[in-house]
Scaffold this motif. Structure first.
Motif: not given
Length: 693
Positions: A172-174, A188, A198, A216, A230
């Motif tokens: 995962f990545n914002i 997160f 989150i 996200l 996303t």
């Protein structure tokens, strides 16, 4: 355990047979390892591989199982003669990871199965699935006063590829936050291979951002290509009270006329940076220093202004102005959040305050002073005292002075003269001098008047000044009337019925007197005439006594005369008609006199006509024989007055005996009270009393 042993035995046996055959017969199964890459685009069909067999006789090859005659059908085909395996269409790894097949070799000469062997064809996964979020969009709501470190959203993603390969694992990545503000950051923390939460750090501020949009990303670890998707998290912020309201000014007259109430006198304005219309913006006002509760303040829901209204009328003569203070708060408690540091750790350094019971910011609430001026107006004059009581004896002569009214004018500025006037006087008992306020009786007062309550009569009075406009004050005059012995005791009923028995019988008789004690009961009863051995009264004194009939009295109508004296000796002689009958046939003797056998309508008409004719004759005879001049009523001792002899068995004489009145020395005068009782000589009680006076 037994099955495992059998399987091992079969495996060893098959291998030994194969080796033995290869050595002895120089033939063997040569089976390559087969793999199919999913989603291979072709062209179809294409050769997957060939099964080679070293034998000196012909063999036919047959292929059964998944991919041939079981799902997924028609994917594979084996050439019967040469053992070539061909692929005819795509296979999806996410649906079938392994194809379970059975190869059979059949001797052409005898059509016997020479060998049967199970084989697996592995489907090789490719990175053809990106991680997918569920749900693809997420809505979150959070109060502005929420402390940092709270979970904004919990996100979940899945990948259809092989989770044991890089194709099916992801991170995962914002990748974006909109808008970007300096008061908050989002981060997160994974809680599993496919779940992450989150959070936010810092201080939420509705005035800087009413909502945040967080994108996200989930990206897999494929070797050749990385696939990703996303999800959008929309976090809406609910405005809370992080700005204190402040009174900025006032509008309105700020003054009220004395004796005026229910009017708006002032409006105060307030500034608040919170969201208009929210509970954090709505003002709640408080008045300080108003112990008497003269004012109230309410919030205008449209403008948020504080509206001051006068509840109780004020008096200019007591105070020309009133000073109070106002404070303002909001409908929800106040809170504050301040960032003091942004260290490289999970949460920032913040300073917070939350208002609660008994907990408020230093210096709050702030007081805002307000002055309400009271304007003088013409006050009405006032009676002194407002309710005046005077006493007077009944029958006092007309024009007697009762009292002199007094009034004052509380006004200092508008002091003026005033005059008196009468308001409600139901029976017109008094007159009032408008200039001097003197009150006189306008008639002879009667304590027994039905207009009195507890011997008191009330009159409403007015006093009016000559101001502009004229003002009127109201007062009450209560006249308490003293009692005199000016009423005679009279029997409640003068017709009775009694039963004819062989023994003495009795019935009750009762007298009433409109006067109060000691001018009324107990009464003294006395039977007049020839009643000895026939009638008597027992006891002779009281309100209700017994009339006793001796057994010597026979049936018929008996006219008795009873003298009833009040407690002061004032008496009245009255006729009492007693009907005696046999109660075994007629239960009520009194009704027997007026009832008879039922007759027809013609007979009734004749009887009525005869009765009217007889009544006319009796009336003419009465006017001729009983007409006399009204004279002073003599006492029992004076000549010329006597009882007429009467047979008690008959209905009486032609002329009824007049009632006699004995007057006590303490009585100065007697009032005329017509229609209360009639004596039996044609002279009304009023005439009797006037003659006696």
């Amino acid at each position: 355990m037994r099955k495992l042993t059998l399987a091992l035995f079969l495996a060893v046996y098959i291998c030994s047979v194969a080796v033995h055959s290869r050595i002895r017969q120089k033939r063997a199964w040569i089976i390559d390892s087969f793999n199919i890459e999913e989603e291979n685009p072709g062209p179809f069909p294409y050769l997957l591989g060939t099964i080679e067999l070293d034998t000196n006789y012909k063999v036919n090859f047959v292929l059964h199982g998944s991919g041939v005659d079981k799902e997924p059908k028609d994917v594979l085909e084996i050439k019967e003669r040469n053992g070539q395996i061909w692929v005819h269409k795509k296979v999806d790894y996410e649906t079938f990871q392994v194809l379970q097949l059975t190869f059979e070799a059949t001797n052409v000469s005898n059509n016997q199965v020479d060998t049967r062997l199970g084989v697996e064809v592995r489907i090789l996964d490719i990175n053809d699935h990106a991680p997918v979020f569920s749900p693809p969009h997420y809505q979150a709501t959070m109060n502005e006063s929420t402390a940092q470190g709270q979970v904004v959203a919990t996100m979940n993603a899945t990948d259809g590829d092989d989770s044991q390969t890089p194709n099916g694992t992801f991170s995962f990545n914002i990748i974006s936050v909109t808008p970007k503000t300096d008061n908050v950051e989002f981060f997160f923390e994974p809680t599993g291979a496919s779940i992450t939460e989150i959070f936010f750090r810092g201080c939420l501020d509705y005035e800087k951002a009413k909502k945040y949009t967080i994108v996200l990303e989930a990206k897999d670890h494929g070797d050749k290509v990385q696939l990703s998707s996303t999800s959008t998290v929309t976090m809406n912020i609910i405005d809370k009270n992080n700005h204190l309201p402040e009174i900025t000014g006032q509008t309105g007259p700020g003054r009220v006329k004395e004796r005026e109430s229910g009017v708006e006198v002032l409006r105060v304005q307030v500034a608040d940076k919170d969201s208009p219309g929210s509970q954090a913006w709505k003002a709640k006002y408080t008045i300080h220093g108003d112990k008497e509760k003269y004012f109230q303040i309410e919030t205008d829901p449209k403008t948020n202004e504080g509206v001051i209204t006068v509840l109780k009328a004020m008096d200019y003569e007591e105070q020309t102005s009133r000073n109070v203070s106002l404070s303002v708060a909001n409908e929800v408690p106040y809170f504050s959040c301040e960032i003091t540091g942004r260290p490289a750790k999970r949460l920032w350094d913040v300073k917070t305050f939350n208002e609660g019971p008994g907990k408020s910011l230093p210096g709050f609430p702030k007081l805002y002073p307000v002055t309400i001026a009271v304007e003088d107006v013409n006050d009405p004059p006032e009676f002194v005292p407002p309710v005046r009581k005077v006493g007077i004896m009944e029958n006092t002569k007309l024009g007697t002075h009762l009292c002199t009214l007094e009034a004052k004018d509380p006004d200092k500025t508008f002091a003026s003269k005033f005059h008196f006037t009468k308001g409600e006087d139901v029976d017109n008992w008094i007159t009032v001098d408008p200039e001097t306020g003197e009150v006189f009786t306008a008639k002879v007062l009667d304590r027994e008047s039905p207009l009195l309550k507890n011997s008191s009569y009330s009159v409403i009075l007015y006093v009016v000044d000559n101001g502009e406009p004229p003002m009127t004050g109201t007062g009450t005059l209560i006249i308490q009337v003293g009692d005199l012995n000016d009423n005679l005791p009279i029997l409640e009923v003068n017709t009775l019925g009694m039963c004819l028995l062989d023994k003495a019988t009795m019935t009750n008789i009762t007298a009433v007197d409109l006067d109060l004690p000691p001018y009324s009961s107990p009464f003294t009863y006395e039977l007049l005439g020839d009643v000895k051995g026939k009638w008597n009264i027992d006891p002779t004194r009281g309100t209700t006594v017994h009339l006793v009939k001796e057994k010597t009295v026979y049936s018929g109508v008996h006219e008795l005369q009873i003298k009833v004296s009040d407690n002061q000796g004032l008496s009245l002689t009255q006729n009492l008609s007693v009907t005696v009958c046999d109660c075994t046939s007629t239960p009520n003797c009194h009704l027997r006199r007026s009832s008879g056998a039922q007759v027809g309508s013609t007979a009734v008409s004749i009887m009525i006509f005869t009765f009217l004719l007889l009544l006319a004759i009796i009336l003419m005879a009465f006017l001729i024989s009983c007409k006399h001049e009204k004279k002073m009523i003599m006492t029992d001792d004076e000549p010329g007055w006597h009882l007429l002899e009467s047979n008690i068995e008959t209905l009486g004489t032609d002329c009824k005996v007049p009632a006699k009145i004995t007057q006590v020395e303490s009585i100065q005068t007697l009032k005329a009270k017509p229609n209360l009782i009639s004596t039996h000589d044609g002279i009304s009680k009023q005439e009797v009393i006037q003659q006696n006076v």
